[in-house]
Motif scaffolding. Sequence first.
Motif, PDB file in Angstrom:
ATOM      1  N   VAL A  86      -1.125  -5.661 -15.715  1.00 48.12           N
ATOM      2  CA  VAL A  86      -0.495  -6.862 -15.862  1.00 48.12           C
ATOM      3  C   VAL A  86       0.496  -6.154 -15.277  1.00 48.12           C
ATOM      4  O   VAL A  86       1.535  -6.245 -14.100  1.00 48.12           O
ATOM      5  CB  VAL A  86      -0.637  -6.933 -17.110  1.00 48.12           C
ATOM      6  N   ALA A  87       0.344  -4.798 -15.652  1.00 49.90           N
ATOM      7  CA  ALA A  87       2.033  -3.898 -15.085  1.00 49.90           C
ATOM      8  C   ALA A  87       1.436  -3.886 -13.521  1.00 49.90           C
ATOM      9  O   ALA A  87       2.540  -4.001 -13.111  1.00 49.90           O
ATOM     10  CB  ALA A  87       1.571  -2.256 -15.296  1.00 49.90           C
ATOM     11  N   ASP A  88       0.573  -3.399 -13.161  1.00 52.37           N
ATOM     12  CA  ASP A  88       0.005  -4.027 -11.115  1.00 52.37           C
ATOM     13  C   ASP A  88       1.123  -5.085 -10.625  1.00 52.37           C
ATOM     14  O   ASP A  88       1.357  -5.057  -9.675  1.00 52.37           O
ATOM     15  CB  ASP A  88      -1.317  -3.745 -11.205  1.00 52.37           C
ATOM     16  N   LYS A  89       0.484  -6.375 -11.303  1.00 55.14           N
ATOM     17  CA  LYS A  89       1.113  -7.048 -10.838  1.00 55.14           C
ATOM     18  C   LYS A  89       2.215  -7.320 -10.747  1.00 55.14           C
ATOM     19  O   LYS A  89       3.424  -8.547 -10.085  1.00 55.14           O
ATOM     20  CB  LYS A  89       0.365  -8.791 -11.764  1.00 55.14           C
ATOM     21  N   ILE A  90       3.236  -7.310 -11.969  1.00 51.39           N
ATOM     22  CA  ILE A  90       4.051  -7.263 -11.894  1.00 51.39           C
ATOM     23  C   ILE A  90       5.583  -6.306 -11.080  1.00 51.39           C
ATOM     24  O   ILE A  90       5.635  -6.877 -10.444  1.00 51.39           O
ATOM     25  CB  ILE A  90       4.729  -6.753 -13.551  1.00 51.39           C
ATOM     26  N   GLY A  91       4.865  -4.730 -11.140  1.00 52.56           N
ATOM     27  CA  GLY A  91       4.902  -4.075  -9.730  1.00 52.56           C
ATOM     28  C   GLY A  91       5.311  -4.754  -8.791  1.00 52.56           C
ATOM     29  O   GLY A  91       5.966  -5.089  -7.294  1.00 52.56           O
ATOM     30  N   ALA A  92       3.498  -5.206  -8.172  1.00 51.43           N
ATOM     31  CA  ALA A  92       3.660  -5.893  -6.726  1.00 51.43           C
ATOM     32  C   ALA A  92       4.206  -7.030  -6.278  1.00 51.43           C
ATOM     33  O   ALA A  92       5.356  -7.433  -5.587  1.00 51.43           O
ATOM     34  CB  ALA A  92       2.093  -6.577  -7.082  1.00 51.43           C
ATOM     35  N   ILE A  93       4.801  -7.742  -7.377  1.00 55.79           N
ATOM     36  CA  ILE A  93       5.274  -9.013  -7.338  1.00 55.79           C
ATOM     37  C   ILE A  93       7.020  -8.910  -6.762  1.00 55.79           C
ATOM     38  O   ILE A  93       7.855  -9.250  -6.555  1.00 55.79           O
ATOM     39  CB  ILE A  93       5.483 -10.394  -8.181  1.00 55.79           C
ATOM     40  N   LEU A  94       7.316  -8.074  -8.332  1.00 57.08           N
ATOM     41  CA  LEU A  94       9.044  -7.958  -7.747  1.00 57.08           C
ATOM     42  C   LEU A  94       9.026  -6.975  -6.111  1.00 57.08           C
ATOM     43  O   LEU A  94      10.203  -6.712  -6.186  1.00 57.08           O
ATOM     44  CB  LEU A  94       9.179  -6.835  -9.296  1.00 57.08           C
ATOM     45  N   ARG A  95       8.032  -6.265  -6.333  1.00 53.33           N
ATOM     46  CA  ARG A  95       8.495  -5.387  -4.915  1.00 53.33           C
ATOM     47  C   ARG A  95       8.410  -6.482  -3.857  1.00 53.33           C
ATOM     48  O   ARG A  95       9.570  -5.798  -2.931  1.00 53.33           O
ATOM     49  CB  ARG A  95       7.643  -4.105  -4.849  1.00 53.33           C
ATOM     50  N   ALA A  96       7.648  -7.217  -3.653  1.00 55.34           N
ATOM     51  CA  ALA A  96       7.346  -8.251  -3.041  1.00 55.34           C
ATOM     52  C   ALA A  96       8.908  -8.868  -2.289  1.00 55.34           C
ATOM     53  O   ALA A  96       9.260  -8.977  -1.326  1.00 55.34           O
ATOM     54  CB  ALA A  96       6.048  -9.186  -2.644  1.00 55.34           C
ATOM     55  N   ARG A  97       9.212  -9.446  -3.709  1.00 54.10           N
ATOM     56  CA  ARG A  97      10.739  -9.722  -3.891  1.00 54.10           C
ATOM     57  C   ARG A  97      11.682  -9.087  -2.725  1.00 54.10           C
ATOM     58  O   ARG A  97      12.524 -10.120  -2.657  1.00 54.10           O
ATOM     59  CB  ARG A  97      11.197 -10.500  -5.102  1.00 54.10           C
ATOM     60  N   VAL A  98      12.041  -8.062  -3.140  1.00 54.02           N
ATOM     61  CA  VAL A  98      12.981  -6.810  -2.815  1.00 54.02           C
ATOM     62  C   VAL A  98      12.440  -7.147  -1.165  1.00 54.02           C
ATOM     63  O   VAL A  98      13.374  -7.167  -0.185  1.00 54.02           O
ATOM     64  CB  VAL A  98      12.706  -5.413  -3.083  1.00 54.02           C
ATOM     65  N   GLN A  99      11.114  -7.024  -0.329  1.00 55.51           N
ATOM     66  CA  GLN A  99      11.215  -7.018   0.961  1.00 55.51           C
ATOM     67  C   GLN A  99      11.011  -8.471   1.241  1.00 55.51           C
ATOM     68  O   GLN A  99      11.143  -8.575   2.574  1.00 55.51           O
ATOM     69  CB  GLN A  99       9.541  -6.789   0.990  1.00 55.51           C
ATOM     70  N   ALA A 100      11.495 -10.057   0.661  1.00 57.69           N
ATOM     71  CA  ALA A 100      11.943 -10.754   0.590  1.00 57.69           C
ATOM     72  C   ALA A 100      10.483 -11.084   1.764  1.00 57.69           C
ATOM     73  O   ALA A 100      10.925 -12.504   1.866  1.00 57.69           O
ATOM     74  CB  ALA A 100      12.751 -11.236   1.670  1.00 57.69           C
ATOM     75  N   SER A 101       9.015 -10.981   1.767  1.00 62.37           N
ATOM     76  CA  SER A 101       8.543 -12.097   1.681  1.00 62.37           C
ATOM     77  C   SER A 101       7.071 -11.162   1.160  1.00 62.37           C
ATOM     78  O   SER A 101       6.904 -10.151   1.251  1.00 62.37           O
ATOM     79  CB  SER A 101       8.053 -11.938   3.088  1.00 62.37           C
ATOM     80  N   PRO A 102       5.764 -11.788   0.280  1.00 62.10           N
ATOM     81  CA  PRO A 102       4.793 -11.505  -0.038  1.00 62.10           C
ATOM     82  C   PRO A 102       4.041 -10.145   1.132  1.00 62.10           C
ATOM     83  O   PRO A 102       4.257 -10.692   2.353  1.00 62.10           O
ATOM     84  CB  PRO A 102       3.697 -12.341  -0.182  1.00 62.10           C
ATOM     85  N   VAL A 103       3.853  -9.400  -0.348  1.00 60.60           N
ATOM     86  CA  VAL A 103       2.676  -8.736   0.813  1.00 60.60           C
ATOM     87  C   VAL A 103       1.116  -8.652   0.567  1.00 60.60           C
ATOM     88  O   VAL A 103       0.785  -9.440  -0.770  1.00 60.60           O
ATOM     89  CB  VAL A 103       2.222  -6.650   0.246  1.00 60.60           C
ATOM     90  N   ARG A 104       0.579  -9.836   1.752  1.00 63.74           N
ATOM     91  CA  ARG A 104      -0.762 -10.386   1.896  1.00 63.74           C
ATOM     92  C   ARG A 104      -1.379  -9.189   1.292  1.00 63.74           C
ATOM     93  O   ARG A 104      -1.904  -8.503   1.821  1.00 63.74           O
ATOM     94  CB  ARG A 104      -1.171 -10.797   2.943  1.00 63.74           C
ATOM     95  N   SER A 105      -2.670  -9.844   0.765  1.00 59.14           N
ATOM     96  CA  SER A 105      -3.605  -9.050   0.323  1.00 59.14           C
ATOM     97  C   SER A 105      -4.894  -9.300   1.438  1.00 59.14           C
ATOM     98  O   SER A 105      -5.487 -10.650   1.271  1.00 59.14           O
ATOM     99  CB  SER A 105      -4.164  -9.190  -1.350  1.00 59.14           C
ATOM    100  N   ARG A 106      -5.434  -8.354   1.931  1.00 58.60           N
ATOM    101  CA  ARG A 106      -6.868  -8.761   2.956  1.00 58.60           C
ATOM    102  C   ARG A 106      -5.877  -9.555   4.327  1.00 58.60           C
ATOM    103  O   ARG A 106      -6.680  -9.147   5.331  1.00 58.60           O
ATOM    104  CB  ARG A 106      -7.963  -9.674   1.757  1.00 58.60           C
ATOM    105  N   ARG A 107      -5.862 -10.616   4.254  1.00 62.51           N
ATOM    106  CA  ARG A 107      -5.447 -11.756   5.113  1.00 62.51           C
ATOM    107  C   ARG A 107      -3.844 -11.480   5.693  1.00 62.51           C
ATOM    108  O   ARG A 107      -3.219 -11.721   4.748  1.00 62.51           O
ATOM    109  CB  ARG A 107      -5.774 -12.593   5.183  1.00 62.51           C
ATOM    110  N   GLU A 108      -4.324 -11.854   6.771  1.00 65.52           N
ATOM    111  CA  GLU A 108      -2.620 -11.514   6.855  1.00 65.52           C
ATOM    112  C   GLU A 108      -1.795 -12.886   7.960  1.00 65.52           C
ATOM    113  O   GLU A 108      -0.716 -13.149   7.985  1.00 65.52           O
ATOM    114  CB  GLU A 108      -2.663 -10.744   8.710  1.00 65.52           C
TER     115      GLU A 108
END
Length: 307
Positions: A204-226
């Motif tokens: 849960v903590a990882d998911k929250i951190g990943a999503i909120l960091r991605a929002r700061v970057q203005a685009s999702p960080v794709r996992s595995r595929r670009e």
Amino acid sequence: MCRRPVVIASICRAIFGLVLIALAACSSAVVDSVTQPVPRASAGSVPGHVYLLRGLVGEVFSLGFYDLAERIRERGVYASVHSMYAPGNLAGEIIAKHRQAPAPIVLIGHSSGADVAIAIAERLRAANIPVAIMFGFDPTPIAGRIPDNVELFINLYQKTNLIGGGEARAASGFRGRIVNVDLRERREIIHITLDKSPVIHVLVADKIGAILRARVQASPVRSRREAPVAYVTPLTMRYVVPPNVPIVLWDSAMRGTLGADETLEAFASRMDATAWAIASVNNVRLEDPPPPGTSLLVPRSIYATAR
């Protein structure tokens, strides 16, 4: 008077919960694999605030939320633990804080606390305030439907649970994503230990951190595929986690078409996905795939792990 059945149901769940405490005391509460430490970040370095709501008997239940809050702070996000008994006051506090300094809102609730978290999301909707992420920790069957201001709701529940077991469902007009993660086959977890699982905390903590960091970057960080992927929205997805695999919290899904003479294992390999999850999400059996040309939901995680 119309609230009397709800109050009676809550009291019954509390009594049954006390019985479960006695049973849990006779055995190991949670049997989880060892988790790896995560580099600590300063709370507030990632915009957002996570509000965790304890269950009906918060002084006894939901104490694992304090550890989960600390895990979330380690990812750089503010997190605070609250009682479920004054939802109006907490909703007012969240609204005032958001209007003063807008930032992503995350709501997490355990048992009846999850029901209240949904009610708070409804109050935020009335104030035209979005909710970035919600997590339900085994809400009850009388929980409300997920309002359309929620972007992502991940529901960790056990469908066969007598005092929880509430499956998350969308309200009219919902445009986001609902992911129901049914843990009924994970015997190491019960209703009163779900909030205390170190493995669940990390996920849960990882998911929250990943999503909120991605929002700061203005685009999702794709996992595995670009390559761009057409994700399904609105989405309501459910899967049962088998007892012998790692628990995974997918946050999205895409669609794929089963090829001629293609097994689900081959389809999963082609889609860079997990065969058991595809079978569960689509309510089919691995050994008995649907006809060629069938469109299947494929669970995905848009966001990379924030480690």
